[in-house]
Design an enzyme around this catalytic site. Structure first.
Site, PDB file in Angstrom:
ATOM      1  N   LEU A 129       0.880  -1.163   0.000  1.00 57.52           N
ATOM      2  CA  LEU A 129       0.000   0.000   0.000  1.00 57.52           C
ATOM      3  C   LEU A 129       0.921   1.217   0.000  1.00 57.52           C
ATOM      4  CD1 LEU A 129      -2.670  -0.931   2.717  1.00 57.52           C
ATOM      5  CD2 LEU A 129      -2.999  -0.918   0.235  1.00 57.52           C
ATOM      6  N   ASP A 130       0.626   2.205  -0.830  1.00 59.25           N
ATOM      7  CA  ASP A 130       1.497   3.371  -0.821  1.00 59.25           C
ATOM      8  C   ASP A 130       1.393   4.100   0.516  1.00 59.25           C
ATOM      9  OD1 ASP A 130      -0.504   5.626  -1.047  1.00 59.25           O
ATOM     10  OD2 ASP A 130      -0.968   4.576  -2.904  1.00 59.25           O
ATOM     11  N   ALA A 131       2.348   4.961   0.786  1.00 61.17           N
ATOM     12  CA  ALA A 131       2.450   5.583   2.107  1.00 61.17           C
ATOM     13  C   ALA A 131       1.201   6.369   2.474  1.00 61.17           C
ATOM     14  CB  ALA A 131       3.678   6.495   2.163  1.00 61.17           C
ATOM     15  N   THR A 175      -1.854   5.654   1.631  1.00 58.37           N
ATOM     16  CA  THR A 175      -3.023   4.779   1.715  1.00 58.37           C
ATOM     17  C   THR A 175      -2.969   3.962   2.998  1.00 58.37           C
ATOM     18  OG1 THR A 175      -3.168   4.625  -0.693  1.00 58.37           O
ATOM     19  CG2 THR A 175      -4.290   2.919   0.579  1.00 58.37           C
TER      20      THR A 175
END
Length: 265
Positions: free
Chosen positions: A116-118, A120
């Site tokens: 998950l990107d930072a 999200t």
């Protein structure tokens, strides 16, 4: 070794099936025996009803009533509600907050399944089961993830249809498996959209919503395959329940038994 009765030389090999089931926490040995007699137990896909059957817990696959049973107790399966601001890495080379702080309660060396990107938040699976991680993370197996996105602007039903029909991005065509409008404000308060995808492309939800004119304000992953985030607080991790482990292992076994489609990677 495949499951077998006592071999011809008289020296028993493996472990009795009812003992394996009891050791796995399925039921007491007596109840496990009843399950076997009732034809509810399969080993490597075959129903076993003989009480003398022995198996190798390290290689044989067991399920009860169609649900996979975890026999290898060295495997750990953990769900984390990743907060925003944390990168999906066990050792970030730029010194940013990473996932190590959430694995201190387990002796095993755990790894994140996918990313998950930072910015999200939401459900992230941590495990030391490489085979299962591969099935969950690779889009060819079609394991879906469900996201809730708060976006700018008033999303219309026509936009939802566009997301499910598909749009062209710079790295190819993409369509949501499902899309649903949860709420939409006419007063500029933004909209809530639920997207279900199996794609593994980088920042795909944000890019899809950008492409239809609704930049993401906040994004959370609520579901990964059969796992739900539920009421797990942000920044907390827990081991999967026996029911959750069974659902996850069942999904993984079925996925590897079925031919994979030609999906994007």
């Amino acid at each position: 070794m495949s499951f077998t009765d006592t071999p011809p030389d008289g020296a028993p090999e493996g472990v009795r099936l009812q003992k394996v089931l009891a050791n796995a926490g399925v039921a007491s040995r007596r109840v496990a025996e009843e399950m076997i007699l009732d034809g509810r137990v399969r080993v490597n896909g075959e129903v076993v009803t003989e009480m003398g059957s022995r198996i190798d817990p390290e290689s044989d696959l067991v399920d009860v009533d169609g649900t996979a049973i975890q026999l290898d107790q060295s495997k750990r399966y953990v769900v984390l509600n990743k907060p925003t601001g944390v990168v999906s890495s066990m050792n970030d080379d730029r010194g940013r907050p990473d996932l190590r702080r959430y694995t201190k309660d387990w002796d095993e060396r755990l790894y994140n399944v996918g990313r998950l990107d930072a910015e999200t938040s939401g459900l992230l699976v941590l495990t030391n089961d490489g085979d299962l991680a591969h099935v969950l993370a690779h889009p060819s197996f079609g394991v879906t993830k469900v996201y809730i996105a708060k976006v700018e602007g008033k999303v219309t039903p026509q936009t939802i249809q566009t997301l499910t029909r598909g749009i062209d991005l710079d790295d190819g065509h993409i369509a949501a498996d499902k899309a649903r409008l949860l709420s939409s404000s006419a007063e500029g308060g933004g909209s809530l959209v639920e997207l279900t995808l199996h794609s593994g492309r980088n920042r795909i939800v944000r890019r899809m919503l950008d492409a239809v004119g609704h930049p993401v304000v906040d994004l959370v992953r609520r579901q990964f395959g059969p796992l739900h985030l539920g009421t797990l607080p942000a920044g907390r991790a827990r081991e999967l329940t026996k029911v959750e482990r069974g659902a996850l292992l069942t999904l993984a076994r079925r996925a590897t038994d079925e031919p994979s489609g030609d999906q994007e990677t």
